[in-house]
Design a protein around this motif. Structure first.
Motif, PDB file in Angstrom:
ATOM      1  N   ASN A 248       0.895  -1.177   0.050  1.00  0.00           N
ATOM      2  CA  ASN A 248       0.171  -0.193  -0.081  1.00  0.00           C
ATOM      3  C   ASN A 248       0.737   1.293  -0.048  1.00  0.00           C
ATOM      4  OD1 ASN A 248      -2.794  -1.244  -0.107  1.00  0.00           O
ATOM      5  ND2 ASN A 248      -2.671  -0.928   2.410  1.00  0.00           N
TER       6      ASN A 248
ATOM      7  N   THR B 194      -4.221   4.534   1.849  1.00  0.00           N
ATOM      8  CA  THR B 194      -5.548   4.473   1.671  1.00  0.00           C
ATOM      9  C   THR B 194      -7.268   4.550   3.001  1.00  0.00           C
ATOM     10  OG1 THR B 194      -4.464   2.324   1.849  1.00  0.00           O
ATOM     11  CG2 THR B 194      -6.883   1.900   1.773  1.00  0.00           C
TER      12      THR B 194
ATOM     13  N   TYR C 293     -10.632   4.291   4.830  1.00  0.00           N
ATOM     14  CA  TYR C 293     -11.501   2.822   5.185  1.00  0.00           C
ATOM     15  C   TYR C 293     -12.475   3.711   5.608  1.00  0.00           C
ATOM     16  CZ  TYR C 293      -7.140  -0.240   4.570  1.00  0.00           C
ATOM     17  OH  TYR C 293      -6.155  -1.088   4.692  1.00  0.00           O
TER      18      TYR C 293
ATOM     19  N   ASN D   1      -7.670   7.226   7.701  1.00  0.00           N
ATOM     20  CA  ASN D   1      -6.863   7.329   6.577  1.00  0.00           C
ATOM     21  C   ASN D   1      -4.975   6.375   7.150  1.00  0.00           C
ATOM     22  OD1 ASN D   1      -8.426   8.151   4.203  1.00  0.00           O
ATOM     23  ND2 ASN D   1      -8.604   9.896   5.863  1.00  0.00           N
TER      24      ASN D   1
ATOM     25  N   ALA E 235      -7.544  -5.186   3.430  1.00  0.00           N
ATOM     26  CA  ALA E 235      -8.691  -4.936   2.940  1.00  0.00           C
ATOM     27  C   ALA E 235     -10.116  -4.862   3.783  1.00  0.00           C
ATOM     28  CB  ALA E 235      -9.540  -5.595   1.338  1.00  0.00           C
ATOM     29  N   HIS E 236      -9.738  -5.676   5.229  1.00  0.00           N
ATOM     30  CA  HIS E 236     -10.331  -5.666   6.027  1.00  0.00           C
ATOM     31  C   HIS E 236     -10.234  -5.692   7.135  1.00  0.00           C
ATOM     32  CE1 HIS E 236     -13.928  -6.569   2.819  1.00  0.00           C
ATOM     33  NE2 HIS E 236     -12.684  -7.457   2.934  1.00  0.00           N
TER      34      HIS E 236
ATOM     35  N   ASP F 231     -13.342  -1.136   6.504  1.00  0.00           N
ATOM     36  CA  ASP F 231     -13.008  -1.908   5.448  1.00  0.00           C
ATOM     37  C   ASP F 231     -12.737  -0.606   4.472  1.00  0.00           C
ATOM     38  OD1 ASP F 231     -14.587  -3.972   5.733  1.00  0.00           O
ATOM     39  OD2 ASP F 231     -16.279  -3.321   5.906  1.00  0.00           O
ATOM     40  N   ALA F 232     -11.728  -1.261   3.158  1.00  0.00           N
ATOM     41  CA  ALA F 232     -10.915  -0.306   2.422  1.00  0.00           C
ATOM     42  C   ALA F 232     -11.950   0.528   1.805  1.00  0.00           C
ATOM     43  CB  ALA F 232      -9.557  -0.543   1.874  1.00  0.00           C
TER      44      ALA F 232
END
Length: 189
Positions: free
Chosen positions: A19, A23, A25, A57, A149-150, A186-187
């Motif tokens: 990453n 990112t 979330y 983030n 992702a989670h 979650d992303a």
């Protein structure tokens, strides 16, 4: 905890290229909680306040770029017995009628061993103070090491309620309030 394994922030930093940027979330409010406890003589008062929103983030390459914003619905606060819940939301403690929302907004994030210290502005009863919470990140059991992702973020810390003007029943209830925020995220896709 439901099928979770610890994945602390320190373990995430070496994932170069996984990453490479911050990112965003989104919160899963149904699977997230804010719990608290304080002393009540020799016993404890425990309870929860619903998480209204959380914007996180995360930058796994540079922790200083991480940001956390959390809002709580004070009107939905619950405590371990009915009188405590009424008192908690009343004018002498959280004053939910006049201040229905409690917020936390990070100002800095720093690695702290296998976790991170998240410093920010906490607003309770319209009073804002700087506090530091300890953060850890968890991911589901069985997920790939690079699958971010989670996640579950746990923020722990403590505040003195008197610092925010929540001084009601100080002869019976302790000043220190211990906090545990569990945010399932979650992303953003």
């Amino acid at each position: 905890m439901r099928r979770l394994a610890v994945l602390v922030l320190a373990a995430l930093f070496p994932l170069q290229g996984v990453n490479a940027a911050t990112t965003a979330y989104h919160l899963d409010p149904a699977a997230s909680t804010v719990a608290f406890e304080t002393d009540f003589g020799p016993d404890l008062i425990t309870g929860s306040i619903p998480l209204e929103k959380a914007d996180l983030n995360l930058d796994f390459d540079n922790v200083a770029n991480c940001t956390v914003e959390v809002a709580l619905d004070v009107t939905g606060a619950k405590a371990s017995f009915p009188f405590a819940a009424q008192a908690l939301k009343g004018p002498k403690v959280l004053a939910a009628k006049d201040h229905p929302r409690m917020t936390f907004e990070s100002t800095s994030v720093k690695r702290a061993g296998e976790a991170a210290d998240v410093t920010g502005k906490l607003t309770i009863r319209g009073v804002t103070k700087t506090v530091t919470l300890r953060a850890q990140i968890f991911r589901p059991n069985g997920s790939a090491t690079d699958d971010l992702a989670h996640l579950t973020v746990k923020l722990t810390g403590q505040v003195n309620r008197s610092d925010f003007g929540a001084t009601g029943w100080s002869d019976m209830v302790g000043d220190q309030v211990r906090i545990l925020i569990t945010a399932r995220i979650d992303a953003a896709g």
